[in-house]
Design a protein around this motif. Sequence first.
Motif, PDB file in Angstrom:
ATOM      1  N   TYR A  20       0.815  -1.218   0.000  1.00 57.47           N
ATOM      2  CA  TYR A  20       0.000   0.000   0.000  1.00 57.47           C
ATOM      3  C   TYR A  20       0.849   1.269   0.000  1.00 57.47           C
ATOM      4  O   TYR A  20       0.318   2.366  -0.173  1.00 57.47           O
ATOM      5  N   ASN A  22       4.416   3.654  -1.195  1.00 55.90           N
ATOM      6  CA  ASN A  22       5.138   3.989  -2.418  1.00 55.90           C
ATOM      7  C   ASN A  22       6.258   2.993  -2.662  1.00 55.90           C
ATOM      8  O   ASN A  22       6.950   2.568  -1.731  1.00 55.90           O
ATOM      9  N   GLN A  32       2.665   8.269  -5.393  1.00 51.11           N
ATOM     10  CA  GLN A  32       1.274   8.336  -5.808  1.00 51.11           C
ATOM     11  C   GLN A  32       0.477   9.142  -4.784  1.00 51.11           C
ATOM     12  O   GLN A  32       0.826   9.188  -3.602  1.00 51.11           O
ATOM     13  N   ASP A  45      -6.719   0.843   4.250  1.00 51.14           N
ATOM     14  CA  ASP A  45      -6.747   0.403   2.857  1.00 51.14           C
ATOM     15  C   ASP A  45      -6.978  -1.104   2.769  1.00 51.14           C
ATOM     16  O   ASP A  45      -7.752  -1.588   1.930  1.00 51.14           O
ATOM     17  N   HIS A 286       3.203  -2.381  -5.972  1.00 50.95           N
ATOM     18  CA  HIS A 286       2.480  -1.799  -7.101  1.00 50.95           C
ATOM     19  C   HIS A 286       3.118  -0.460  -7.445  1.00 50.95           C
ATOM     20  O   HIS A 286       2.856   0.552  -6.804  1.00 50.95           O
ATOM     21  N   GLU A 289       0.769   1.117 -10.971  1.00 49.94           N
ATOM     22  CA  GLU A 289      -0.685   0.987 -10.898  1.00 49.94           C
ATOM     23  C   GLU A 289      -1.175   1.458  -9.531  1.00 49.94           C
ATOM     24  O   GLU A 289      -0.424   1.413  -8.555  1.00 49.94           O
ATOM     25  N   PRO A 290      -2.414   1.952  -9.424  1.00 48.78           N
ATOM     26  CA  PRO A 290      -2.945   2.374  -8.125  1.00 48.78           C
ATOM     27  C   PRO A 290      -3.013   1.198  -7.161  1.00 48.78           C
ATOM     28  O   PRO A 290      -3.326   0.069  -7.550  1.00 48.78           O
ATOM     29  N   LYS A 291      -2.705   1.461  -5.893  1.00 46.40           N
ATOM     30  CA  LYS A 291      -2.441   0.403  -4.913  1.00 46.40           C
ATOM     31  C   LYS A 291      -3.667  -0.442  -4.579  1.00 46.40           C
ATOM     32  O   LYS A 291      -3.629  -1.671  -4.678  1.00 46.40           O
ATOM     33  N   ARG A 363     -14.365   1.585  -7.707  1.00 47.87           N
ATOM     34  CA  ARG A 363     -14.407   2.816  -8.502  1.00 47.87           C
ATOM     35  C   ARG A 363     -15.622   3.658  -8.142  1.00 47.87           C
ATOM     36  O   ARG A 363     -15.560   4.891  -8.114  1.00 47.87           O
ATOM     37  N   GLN A 368     -10.953   6.167  -3.479  1.00 54.13           N
ATOM     38  CA  GLN A 368      -9.692   6.681  -4.005  1.00 54.13           C
ATOM     39  C   GLN A 368      -9.663   8.208  -3.928  1.00 54.13           C
ATOM     40  O   GLN A 368      -8.664   8.801  -3.506  1.00 54.13           O
ATOM     41  N   GLU A 372      -7.117  10.464  -1.490  1.00 56.61           N
ATOM     42  CA  GLU A 372      -6.256  11.461  -2.126  1.00 56.61           C
ATOM     43  C   GLU A 372      -6.503  12.847  -1.551  1.00 56.61           C
ATOM     44  O   GLU A 372      -5.572  13.654  -1.417  1.00 56.61           O
TER      45      GLU A 372
END
Length: 385
Positions: A20, A22, A32, A45, A286, A289-291, A363, A368, A372
């Motif tokens: 999870y 960087n 990210q 997460d 990862h 790609e997003p974690k 999604r 996400q 962020e």
Amino acid sequence: MEGVKAQLRGHRIETPSWAYGNSGTRFKVYAQAGVPRTPQEKIADAAKVHELTGVAPSIALHIPWDRVDDYPALARFAADHGITLGAINPNVFQEDDYRLGSVCNPDPTIRRKATDHLLECVEIGVQTGSTILSLWFADGTNYPGQDSIRARQDRLAEALSEVYGQLPDGMRMLVEYKLFEPSFYTMDLPDWGTSFAHCVNLGPKAQVLVDTGHHAPGTNIEFIVALLLRAGKLGGFHFNSRFYADDDLMVGAADPFQLFRIMHEIAAAGALAPEANVAFMLDQCHNIEPKVPAMIRSVLNVQEATAKALLVDREALAKAQAEGDVLGANAALMDAYNTDVRPLLAELRAEDGLDPDPIGAYRRSGYQQKIEAERVGGSAMGWGA
């Protein structure tokens, strides 16, 4: 089919805390947005992955990357989020002192430091309620004559024995191996046989951990799995994929058929059952790609391979094998592998009150965007290159 669903419901896949954060290559770490800044945010997460998949109820910790002042409080935080703290992974490869190795180092002072860290992680496991101490060593040599191969094995055995003696009841030591990297002449634990030999000498609480990316090209990993199962020494997996050398890609990305073959051996031996004590853990980074969605995808990949393995007509397979029907036996496997199990898994999730499409659900969840927006400032967790 209900029996297949029941086994899939009982299957548990642990996610790693480090996935999870960087990460990147040996040359660059790619930052990210929304990456956790604390172990607690990593847990949040991991809890989201479990919420959407229903089969990832624990998160492995890496020490000191996930070090906190109060481990029981961290375990309570995880419980409040619906998951538990899983395997404890010591780090004896990321300090200057370990340039020539950790527990195999020729310097007894450095060996003592490394062994003390392993013992610290046993105590952390006690405080978190973990049942697994997961060991991987970067120890090895780069040049012939650099050190005594036999002496390094003696030092390794001595350290493992000391730590094994401190394992409480209910905790296992899983000993991982790696063909090469970071050492290029010898790794001190290069293959399953070396790990197996040490585990046999240690006793029943020591077992082999198979990382699917840690083998030479063409290695028959399912043979290793079958042999270790037969000997009662398969402790668990670190699932991932690799092309050429490194091992950090998503499980099932490089060779999904290999993953199916491995899970076939597991299912055939009845080792999916909780009492078999085989730990199914992911070990991935990862990078581009997003974690969180990458972790969800990885869990789904293992689920799909497992479902296909459970669909093998074992009666037909056994009959073909007994009759020497080579094509019939192979067809029994291929029929299962070529089955699209995604509708079965979607149906299973719907029956359990989950969204049939975990990636789509993520999604749509807005999670996400939420992390962020919230995780701004501070230092993102990860490792430097």
